[in-house]
Design a protein around this motif. Structure first.
Motif, PDB file in Angstrom:
ATOM      1  N   GLU A   1      -6.831   0.761 -39.103  1.00 18.97           N
ATOM      2  CA  GLU A   1      -8.270   0.616 -38.892  1.00 18.97           C
ATOM      3  C   GLU A   1      -9.049   1.562 -39.805  1.00 18.97           C
ATOM      4  N   ARG A   2      -8.581   2.798 -39.916  1.00 14.65           N
ATOM      5  CA  ARG A   2      -9.225   3.779 -40.803  1.00 14.65           C
ATOM      6  C   ARG A   2      -9.078   3.365 -42.266  1.00 14.65           C
ATOM      7  N   ILE A   3      -7.922   2.838 -42.617  1.00 13.71           N
ATOM      8  CA  ILE A   3      -7.721   2.367 -43.996  1.00 13.71           C
ATOM      9  C   ILE A   3      -8.757   1.310 -44.346  1.00 13.71           C
ATOM     10  N   GLU A   4      -8.997   0.378 -43.426  1.00 17.36           N
ATOM     11  CA  GLU A   4      -9.999  -0.670 -43.681  1.00 17.36           C
ATOM     12  C   GLU A   4     -11.389  -0.072 -43.849  1.00 17.36           C
ATOM     13  N   GLU A   5     -11.724   0.917 -43.031  1.00 18.73           N
ATOM     14  CA  GLU A   5     -13.033   1.583 -43.147  1.00 18.73           C
ATOM     15  C   GLU A   5     -13.165   2.275 -44.498  1.00 18.73           C
ATOM     16  N   ILE A   6     -12.124   2.965 -44.916  1.00 23.87           N
ATOM     17  CA  ILE A   6     -12.149   3.679 -46.196  1.00 23.87           C
ATOM     18  C   ILE A   6     -12.257   2.694 -47.352  1.00 23.87           C
ATOM     19  N   CYS A   7     -11.482   1.616 -47.302  1.00 24.85           N
ATOM     20  CA  CYS A   7     -11.536   0.610 -48.368  1.00 24.85           C
ATOM     21  C   CYS A   7     -12.912  -0.067 -48.430  1.00 24.85           C
TER      22      CYS A   7
END
Length: 194
Positions: free
Chosen positions: A83-89
Motif C-alpha cells: 500500500e505504501r509502495i503504491e502511495e510512493i509511486c
C-alpha cells in the motif's frame, strides 16, 4: 528507512550519468523536500523522503522501465508494504513536468516533492543542469536557451507551497539576469542562429 542503502541504489542507477540527473540532484531534491515538509505537521515525511529519493530512478529520459520498476524494487528491499509502495509511486508519477502539465497535485506530499524537484531545475544549479543535459543530448546553446523559455521560466508560477515560492522567486530572478547577460554577449550573433 536505510538511507545509505537507497543512496547506494540510486548511485548505481545513475553511474556514468552526466546530464544533471544523478545522485547529487537526487540529494538536493531530498533535502529541499524535507525542509519544505518540516512546515507541514499533516505531511507524511516518510512518504516524502522515499518519493524524493526515488523520483528519477525510472525517469523516461533515463530508462525504458515501466510501472516504476526500479523504485518498486528498492522499496521492496526496504520491506515497505504494498500500500505504501503504491502511495510512493503515485507521488513519483506526479513529479514530471512534461507528463503533468496543467495538473495540480492532490496531496501535500506530492506538492512538496514536485516543488523540490522543480526548484532544482531553476537558479544557478538549474542553469548548469540545463546545459549539461543539452550538451549530452546534442542541443546547441541556443536550443538550451529555448528550453528556458519553454519550461524553466514558467516554473516559478507552478510552485505549490509558500516555502517553495520564496526560493523560486530568487532563483527565477537569477535566471533572468543570466539570460540578459547571455543575450548581451551573443549580440548580433543571435540573428545567425537557426
Amino acid at each position: 528507512m536505510d538511507i545509505t542503502y537507497i543512496v547506494d541504489y540510486i548511485r548505481n542507477i545513475f553511474k556514468n550519468n552526466s546530464d544533471g540527473h544523478d545522485v547529487a540532484h537526487t540529494m538536493r531534491v531530498y533535502h529541499e523536500a524535507m525542509k519544505i515538509a518540516a512546515h507541514y505537521d499533516e505531511c507524511d515525511k516518510e512518504l516524502v523522503a522515499y518519493a524524493a529519493l526515488l523520483h528519477d530512478v525510472d525517469d523516461y529520459k533515463l530508462t525504458k522501465n515501466t510501472n516504476n520498476e526500479n523504485a518498486r524494487n528498492c522499496l521492496k528491499n526496504q520491506n515497505v508494504d504494498d500500500e505504501r509502495i503504491e502511495e510512493i509511486c503515485a507521488i513519483i508519477n506526479a513529479v514530471s513536468y512534461s507528463k503533468n502539465k496543467g495538473k495540480k497535485p492532490n496531496t501535500i506530499e506530492t506538492k512538496i516533492v514536485q516543488d523540490a524537484d522543480r526548484l532544482d531545475a531553476i537558479g544557478a544549479i538549474g542553469i548548469a543542469r540545463a546545459f549539461a543535459y543539452g550538451g549530452k543530448n546534442g542541443r546547441s546553446f541556443e536550443q538550451t536557451i529555448e528550453h528556458f523559455h519553454d519550461k524553466l521560466l514558467l516554473l516559478k508560477d507552478e510552485m505549490n507551497t509558500d516555502e517553495a515560492r520564496i526560493v523560486a522567486n530568487a532563483r527565477h530572478s537569477f535566471m533572468e539576469s543570466f539570460l540578459k547577460e547571455f543575450e548581451k554577449e551573443m549580440g548580433d550573433n543571435l540573428k545567425y542562429i537557426n
